[in-house]
Design an enzyme around this catalytic site. Structure first.
Site, short mmCIF file in Angstrom:
data_model
loop_
_atom_site.label_atom_id
_atom_site.label_comp_id
_atom_site.label_asym_id
_atom_site.label_seq_id
_atom_site.Cartn_x
_atom_site.Cartn_y
_atom_site.Cartn_z
CB CYS A 1 14.82 73.91 -43.24
SG CYS A 1 14.89 74.55 -44.79
CB CYS B 1 18.11 72.60 -39.01
SG CYS B 1 17.92 73.42 -37.81
CB CYS C 1 19.46 74.87 -35.09
SG CYS C 1 18.42 74.47 -36.60
#
Length: 135
Positions: free
Chosen positions: A11, A85, A89
């Site tokens: 996250c 995120c 990511c």
């Protein structure tokens, strides 16, 4: 996947959702799964409301430290679970990805974090059943 699958929870701040998910998986899987967590912009400490909510169910995440998401960690993980995120990511071909849409516990009290904690537990239990089938 190797004999022992590795799961990376990601996250933004690695202070709430991903830390609770990692705590649940460590608690439920024991040594059967390698558990990792990281954030695209890690906070300085784990969210105190997340720590308290997990403490209520007997899981201590107070000693965890938010960690920066590194390319090598993601690349060497079998399953990558993202939690808001976004584009930060990395995506690797051949990896299993799950994106869990969960409310961000940042700035919320423990009362508001409990339902998030419980939803994460249910999702972690489902994931664990898939990774380490019984019997």
């Amino acid at each position: 996947m190797s004999d022992k699958p590795s799961v990376l929870f990601v996250c933004v701040h690695n202070a709430g959702r991903s830390q609770m998910a990692a705590g649940w998986l460590r608690h439920l899987a024991g040594d059967a799964v390698e558990v990792r967590s990281a954030g695209s912009a890690p906070a300085g400490t784990v969210n105190p409301a997340a720590v308290e909510a997990m403490r209520e169910v007997g899981i201590d995440i107070s000693t965890q430290t938010p960690t920066l998401l590194e390319y090598a960690t993601a690349e060497s993980s079998d399953v990558i679970v993202t939690m808001g995120c976004g584009d930060a990511c990395p995506v690797f071909p051949g990896k299993r990805y799950e994106d869990w849409q969960l409310e961000d516990p940042a700035g919320k009290g423990v009362e508001a974090v409990r339902p998030i904690r419980d939803e994460i537990r249910a999702r972690v239990q489902r994931l664990l059943r898939e990774l380490v089938p019984a019997g």
